[in-house]
Design a protein around this motif. Sequence first.
Motif, PDB file in Angstrom:
ATOM      1  N   ILE B  70       2.288  -4.598   3.649  1.00  0.00           N
ATOM      2  CA  ILE B  70       1.129  -3.777   3.269  1.00  0.00           C
ATOM      3  C   ILE B  70       1.598  -2.526   2.520  1.00  0.00           C
ATOM      4  O   ILE B  70       1.009  -2.139   1.513  1.00  0.00           O
ATOM      5  N   ALA B  71       2.675  -1.918   3.003  1.00  0.00           N
ATOM      6  CA  ALA B  71       3.214  -0.723   2.328  1.00  0.00           C
ATOM      7  C   ALA B  71       3.616  -1.043   0.883  1.00  0.00           C
ATOM      8  O   ALA B  71       3.497  -0.208  -0.007  1.00  0.00           O
ATOM      9  N   ASN B  72       4.067  -2.279   0.664  1.00  0.00           N
ATOM     10  CA  ASN B  72       4.522  -2.681  -0.679  1.00  0.00           C
ATOM     11  C   ASN B  72       3.395  -3.140  -1.600  1.00  0.00           C
ATOM     12  O   ASN B  72       3.654  -3.485  -2.756  1.00  0.00           O
ATOM     13  N   SER B  73       2.159  -3.160  -1.088  1.00  0.00           N
ATOM     14  CA  SER B  73       1.102  -3.871  -1.813  1.00  0.00           C
ATOM     15  C   SER B  73       0.345  -3.040  -2.843  1.00  0.00           C
ATOM     16  O   SER B  73      -0.681  -3.482  -3.360  1.00  0.00           O
ATOM     17  N   GLY B  74       0.843  -1.826  -3.100  1.00  0.00           N
ATOM     18  CA  GLY B  74       0.173  -1.016  -4.115  1.00  0.00           C
ATOM     19  C   GLY B  74      -1.033  -0.264  -3.586  1.00  0.00           C
ATOM     20  O   GLY B  74      -2.065  -0.163  -4.249  1.00  0.00           O
ATOM     21  N   LEU B  75      -0.890   0.282  -2.379  1.00  0.00           N
ATOM     22  CA  LEU B  75      -1.995   1.029  -1.755  1.00  0.00           C
ATOM     23  C   LEU B  75      -2.440   2.191  -2.639  1.00  0.00           C
ATOM     24  O   LEU B  75      -3.602   2.608  -2.573  1.00  0.00           O
ATOM     25  N   GLY B  76      -1.529   2.708  -3.462  1.00  0.00           N
ATOM     26  CA  GLY B  76      -1.862   3.834  -4.332  1.00  0.00           C
ATOM     27  C   GLY B  76      -3.081   3.586  -5.203  1.00  0.00           C
ATOM     28  O   GLY B  76      -3.843   4.509  -5.498  1.00  0.00           O
ATOM     29  N   SER B  77      -3.286   2.317  -5.571  1.00  0.00           N
ATOM     30  CA  SER B  77      -4.426   1.991  -6.440  1.00  0.00           C
ATOM     31  C   SER B  77      -5.759   2.109  -5.700  1.00  0.00           C
ATOM     32  O   SER B  77      -6.819   1.989  -6.306  1.00  0.00           O
ATOM     33  N   LEU B  78      -5.679   2.337  -4.374  1.00  0.00           N
ATOM     34  CA  LEU B  78      -6.910   2.503  -3.582  1.00  0.00           C
ATOM     35  C   LEU B  78      -7.267   3.969  -3.395  1.00  0.00           C
ATOM     36  O   LEU B  78      -8.131   4.315  -2.599  1.00  0.00           O
ATOM     37  N   TYR B  79      -6.546   4.822  -4.121  1.00  0.00           N
ATOM     38  CA  TYR B  79      -6.797   6.266  -4.038  1.00  0.00           C
ATOM     39  C   TYR B  79      -7.270   6.803  -5.387  1.00  0.00           C
ATOM     40  O   TYR B  79      -6.780   7.815  -5.855  1.00  0.00           O
ATOM     41  N   GLY B  80      -8.201   6.109  -5.999  1.00  0.00           N
ATOM     42  CA  GLY B  80      -8.721   6.539  -7.284  1.00  0.00           C
ATOM     43  C   GLY B  80      -9.529   7.830  -7.183  1.00  0.00           C
ATOM     44  O   GLY B  80      -9.901   8.247  -6.080  1.00  0.00           O
ATOM     45  N   PRO B  81      -9.788   8.449  -8.331  1.00  0.00           N
ATOM     46  CA  PRO B  81     -10.567   9.691  -8.378  1.00  0.00           C
ATOM     47  C   PRO B  81     -11.897   9.523  -7.640  1.00  0.00           C
ATOM     48  O   PRO B  81     -12.551   8.481  -7.769  1.00  0.00           O
TER      49      PRO B  81
END
Lengths: 155, 155
Positions: B70-81
Amino acid sequence: MKLKLALAILLSTTTLVASAGPIEDQIKTRQSAYSFMGWNSAKIKAQVADKPETYNKEQVITAANVIAAIANSGLGSLYGPGTDQGIGWKKTALKPEFFEKQDEAKKLATDFNREANEFAKVAATGSVTEIKDKFGKLSESCKSCHQSFRIREQH
Amino acid sequence: MKLKLALAILLSTTTLVASAGPIEDQIKTRQSAYSFMGWNSAKIKAQVADKPETYNKEQVITAANVIAAIANSGLGSLYGPGTDQGIGWKKTALKPEFFEKQDEAKKLATDFNREANEFAKVAATGSVTEIKDKFGKLSESCKSCHQSFRIREQH
């Protein structure tokens, strides 16, 4: 690898009858698991089926690993007695038949587990066509279980 | 493995500014991810810290693999503006400061990612003491981010 796979399947199926925490927690946790697998599955579908021009090998591997890891994590323990009724993040969609058809449930869980692990392998080593075919098989294993044991949601 | 780890970190950090779907979907998906990691983390904590007599190597590895995947799955893309406001499964707990302190957010995300991947490795190969120590490091990386960017929930 075969041993690991066998162990994973064993873990996921033998825990079908055990339970983990209060009913609402079990429902909430499994809804989280399926939602997060859904996000990863949608990424794979987009990249190998709907928009093949966006195919990114690393992203598909990463998403496949999430689905396999969650499939291996003992989801069966989140289906304790009484969890066909109750609210997690939302009302559960589990049909009561699940508890009357444990043999079928076990078979479907084993199928899903196997497909998830095999898909992760194909995602890492296969061609795009092979990945797409295997993803179709994985999706079928999801749908089989939904058909038998998930109440169709009203939209 | 090192390359894979580097790639995973890169993927998770470079996607911090991208976004995936409507605000509510992003919030719901990340809440699902953290809830499911929480379940796995609780299993590890029980087995290596609170009730070491229940330690089961395969289960800890399996749980560690979920967290790493899960950590590797690109969670950053779920923190959009805009995702500091909105309701997923519940109201988001993301502080608005997250968007003002992107360097800190990126560092904390990278730390978490590294610890999650290293923990999965130690879970598979280390002694119980090493696993426990490394789990402490992973937990710290979670807490650092909560402290900076998560609104404390009222209980």
